[in-house]
Design a protein around this motif. Sequence first.
Motif, mmCIF file in Angstrom:
data_model
loop_
_atom_site.group_PDB
_atom_site.id
_atom_site.type_symbol
_atom_site.label_atom_id
_atom_site.label_comp_id
_atom_site.label_asym_id
_atom_site.label_seq_id
_atom_site.Cartn_x
_atom_site.Cartn_y
_atom_site.Cartn_z
ATOM 1 N N UNK A 93 0.819 -1.207 0.000
ATOM 2 C CA UNK A 93 0.000 0.000 0.000
ATOM 3 C C UNK A 93 0.858 1.266 0.000
ATOM 4 N N UNK A 94 2.138 1.116 0.299
ATOM 5 C CA UNK A 94 3.027 2.273 0.426
ATOM 6 C C UNK A 94 3.911 2.492 -0.791
ATOM 7 N N UNK A 95 4.062 1.497 -1.631
ATOM 8 C CA UNK A 95 5.114 1.539 -2.630
ATOM 9 C C UNK A 95 4.980 2.701 -3.617
ATOM 10 N N UNK A 96 3.768 3.024 -4.085
ATOM 11 C CA UNK A 96 3.646 4.084 -5.091
ATOM 12 C C UNK A 96 4.114 5.425 -4.532
ATOM 13 N N UNK A 97 3.649 5.793 -3.340
ATOM 14 C CA UNK A 97 4.081 7.059 -2.743
ATOM 15 C C UNK A 97 5.572 7.035 -2.424
ATOM 16 N N UNK A 98 6.043 5.892 -1.929
ATOM 17 C CA UNK A 98 7.463 5.744 -1.605
ATOM 18 C C UNK A 98 8.310 5.928 -2.860
ATOM 19 N N UNK A 99 7.878 5.313 -3.957
ATOM 20 C CA UNK A 99 8.600 5.429 -5.221
ATOM 21 C C UNK A 99 8.699 6.892 -5.645
ATOM 22 N N UNK A 100 7.589 7.605 -5.564
ATOM 23 C CA UNK A 100 7.583 9.019 -5.950
ATOM 24 C C UNK A 100 8.491 9.851 -5.047
ATOM 25 N N UNK A 101 8.509 9.527 -3.757
ATOM 26 C CA UNK A 101 9.382 10.234 -2.820
ATOM 27 C C UNK A 101 10.854 10.049 -3.201
ATOM 28 N N UNK A 102 11.204 8.816 -3.569
ATOM 29 C CA UNK A 102 12.594 8.538 -3.923
ATOM 30 C C UNK A 102 12.952 9.177 -5.262
ATOM 31 N N UNK A 103 12.009 9.222 -6.195
ATOM 32 C CA UNK A 103 12.248 9.926 -7.461
ATOM 33 C C UNK A 103 12.611 11.384 -7.179
ATOM 34 N N UNK A 104 11.844 12.020 -6.312
ATOM 35 C CA UNK A 104 12.126 13.413 -5.949
ATOM 36 C C UNK A 104 13.477 13.551 -5.257
ATOM 37 N N UNK A 105 13.789 12.593 -4.397
ATOM 38 C CA UNK A 105 15.071 12.593 -3.696
ATOM 39 C C UNK A 105 16.233 12.498 -4.685
ATOM 40 N N UNK A 106 16.103 11.599 -5.657
ATOM 41 C CA UNK A 106 17.170 11.418 -6.647
ATOM 42 C C UNK A 106 17.326 12.657 -7.515
#
Length: 230
Positions: A120-133
Amino acid sequence: MPIRIYSEKVTATIRRIKHSSGVELLRTNTKIHFNDEDAVLGTVFMTNPGSYKMSKHADWNSFIKGEKDIEFITGEDSPDATMRSLIGVVRTAYELVGISKPRGYLPIYNISSLIEPDGSRIKNYHNEVVNLLNTNDINPSILCEQEVSEKDHFYNQCKNSSFIIMGFLKNSFKEDVQRLKGWGEEHKQKLVFAADKEGDYTHPFCWLPKPPLKLQAINRLVDVLRIADR
């Protein structure tokens, strides 16, 4: 020593991204080995890596804590629940068809390579890491393998596979799922999936507690193997 029900080994590469707030882990080059033969058996496309750990690796504990100067570790460990579900389907289908036991390895590719057991967390987590990168001037393309993001690599992988298993978390990465399903139509004679009432390709983890879904996947793989064995 008790006999392991799932004796297949799983190899993978874990990449670590260290930053001021912590550590992010990515898993790539994942393969379920049914024996020691270096041959592609089939291919699996899913959402993201979950609970698989490389706990047998000498540097695993320090690696996930951000210690030592290591960017990648490669090794092997036992299959997690989703992998055991896949193994069970493949074993059973081969047995039903009456051909030799599965030989070779089953590569797994994910829409996101980020390790996150909570679906349930992966999509938001993925977007957070994209922004981080992006903030750190790192190309976010490292978050997925070419077989998932580029059609020619997808095509070549499917071309060299006897079967193609697809299963995704519901309501995650909808555009990516539709893209992969669309690409998969070119190889529909090899496609293996278990669809729910809405027609969505269910994630293999769901096949464990829901026998009708597992049976659907087994029957589809049986059909694919019978056509390939003609």
